[in-house]
Design a protein around this motif. Structure first.
Motif, PDB file in Angstrom:
ATOM      1  N   LYS A  76       0.828  -1.211   0.000  1.00 42.31           N
ATOM      2  CA  LYS A  76       0.000   0.000   0.000  1.00 42.31           C
ATOM      3  C   LYS A  76       0.859   1.256   0.000  1.00 42.31           C
ATOM      4  O   LYS A  76       0.560   2.228  -0.700  1.00 42.31           O
ATOM      5  N   GLU A  81       2.444   1.722  -3.498  1.00 44.19           N
ATOM      6  CA  GLU A  81       1.423   2.160  -4.455  1.00 44.19           C
ATOM      7  C   GLU A  81       1.069   3.633  -4.224  1.00 44.19           C
ATOM      8  O   GLU A  81       0.956   4.405  -5.176  1.00 44.19           O
ATOM      9  N   ARG A  82       0.906   4.017  -2.976  1.00 45.85           N
ATOM     10  CA  ARG A  82       0.588   5.406  -2.639  1.00 45.85           C
ATOM     11  C   ARG A  82       1.727   6.326  -3.063  1.00 45.85           C
ATOM     12  O   ARG A  82       1.491   7.387  -3.654  1.00 45.85           O
ATOM     13  N   ASP A  83       2.964   5.928  -2.775  1.00 46.11           N
ATOM     14  CA  ASP A  83       4.115   6.747  -3.148  1.00 46.11           C
ATOM     15  C   ASP A  83       4.212   6.920  -4.664  1.00 46.11           C
ATOM     16  O   ASP A  83       4.531   8.016  -5.146  1.00 46.11           O
ATOM     17  N   CYS A  84       3.940   5.880  -5.420  1.00 43.52           N
ATOM     18  CA  CYS A  84       3.948   5.985  -6.890  1.00 43.52           C
ATOM     19  C   CYS A  84       2.928   7.017  -7.356  1.00 43.52           C
ATOM     20  O   CYS A  84       3.230   7.855  -8.208  1.00 43.52           O
ATOM     21  N   ARG A  85       1.721   6.952  -6.792  1.00 42.80           N
ATOM     22  CA  ARG A  85       0.676   7.910  -7.163  1.00 42.80           C
ATOM     23  C   ARG A  85       1.095   9.339  -6.839  1.00 42.80           C
ATOM     24  O   ARG A  85       0.927  10.247  -7.652  1.00 42.80           O
ATOM     25  N   ILE A  86       1.659   9.536  -5.662  1.00 42.26           N
ATOM     26  CA  ILE A  86       2.069  10.881  -5.249  1.00 42.26           C
ATOM     27  C   ILE A  86       3.183  11.407  -6.143  1.00 42.26           C
ATOM     28  O   ILE A  86       3.163  12.571  -6.555  1.00 42.26           O
ATOM     29  N   GLN A 120       3.785  10.592  -9.261  1.00 39.81           N
ATOM     30  CA  GLN A 120       3.217  10.885 -10.575  1.00 39.81           C
ATOM     31  C   GLN A 120       2.382  12.164 -10.576  1.00 39.81           C
ATOM     32  O   GLN A 120       2.446  12.949 -11.519  1.00 39.81           O
ATOM     33  N   GLU A 121       1.608  12.375  -9.526  1.00 39.21           N
ATOM     34  CA  GLU A 121       0.652  13.478  -9.504  1.00 39.21           C
ATOM     35  C   GLU A 121       1.210  14.775  -8.935  1.00 39.21           C
ATOM     36  O   GLU A 121       0.592  15.825  -9.096  1.00 39.21           O
ATOM     37  N   SER A 122       2.368  14.724  -8.298  1.00 35.88           N
ATOM     38  CA  SER A 122       2.867  15.901  -7.582  1.00 35.88           C
ATOM     39  C   SER A 122       3.326  17.026  -8.507  1.00 35.88           C
ATOM     40  O   SER A 122       3.225  18.191  -8.155  1.00 35.88           O
ATOM     41  N   VAL A 135       9.017   6.508 -10.270  1.00 37.69           N
ATOM     42  CA  VAL A 135       7.868   5.607 -10.261  1.00 37.69           C
ATOM     43  C   VAL A 135       8.316   4.199 -10.634  1.00 37.69           C
ATOM     44  O   VAL A 135       7.833   3.218 -10.057  1.00 37.69           O
ATOM     45  N   GLY A 169       7.799   1.372  -8.188  1.00 33.07           N
ATOM     46  CA  GLY A 169       6.908   0.377  -8.776  1.00 33.07           C
ATOM     47  C   GLY A 169       7.511  -1.015  -8.759  1.00 33.07           C
ATOM     48  O   GLY A 169       6.807  -2.000  -8.528  1.00 33.07           O
TER      49      GLY A 169
END
Length: 146
Positions: free
Chosen positions: A25, A28-33, A35-37, A47, A51
């Motif tokens: 978790k 996955e959260r770190d990858c999203r952050i 990418q979106e930051s 990522v 990943g």
């Protein structure tokens, strides 16, 4: 001959399951952050690294779940409190619970996350007995780091 209650190895598998769930978790959260930051100039590189760690955790989690099936283990309630992680489980008909305090849970998470990312653990500054490396922790549960 009496059937032994939950073994040390089975408890280690349950602990590995809990750690891997949280680690996956977090990755996955770190990858999203990342990418979106919009902060990173080359987020795809970061990522990719994180990943790959998530993929390793997912593979190990799948292996632990397969062991759960073989050994008739089911974790059916996971909770978090101010003190740590609590889990209730059934193992071959025995009902049990596991409580892991945050300091030790976080420390083992960090050790394993470093291993899954291919990082070298930081050198210990103390002369006290150190925890075994993440690969050794996984081998206790009959699972190897890929």
């Amino acid at each position: 001959m009496a059937i032994q209650a939950v073994t040390t190895e089975e408890r280690a598998l349950i602990k590995s399951y809990l750690l891997l769930m949280f680690i996956h978790k977090v990755f996955e959260r770190d990858c999203r952050i990342i990418q979106e930051s919009g902060v990173f100039k080359t987020p795809q590189l970061y990522v990719e690294v994180v990943g790959n760690g998530a993929k390793r955790a997912a593979v190990l989690l799948r292996e632990v779940k397969q062991e759960f099936t073989k050994r008739a283990i089911k974790v059916y309630d996971i909770g978090q409190s101010q003190d740590g992680i609590q889990a209730r489980y059934a193992c071959r008909g025995y009902i049990g619970s596991m409580n892991i305090l945050w300091p030790s849970f976080r420390e083992e998470m960090m050790d394993r996350m470093r291993a899954y990312l291919g990082l070298v653990p930081p050198e210990s500054e103390s002369t006290e007995q150190t925890q075994p490396p993440a690969a050794a922790l996984l081998s206790r549960a009959s699972i190897a780091v890929p």
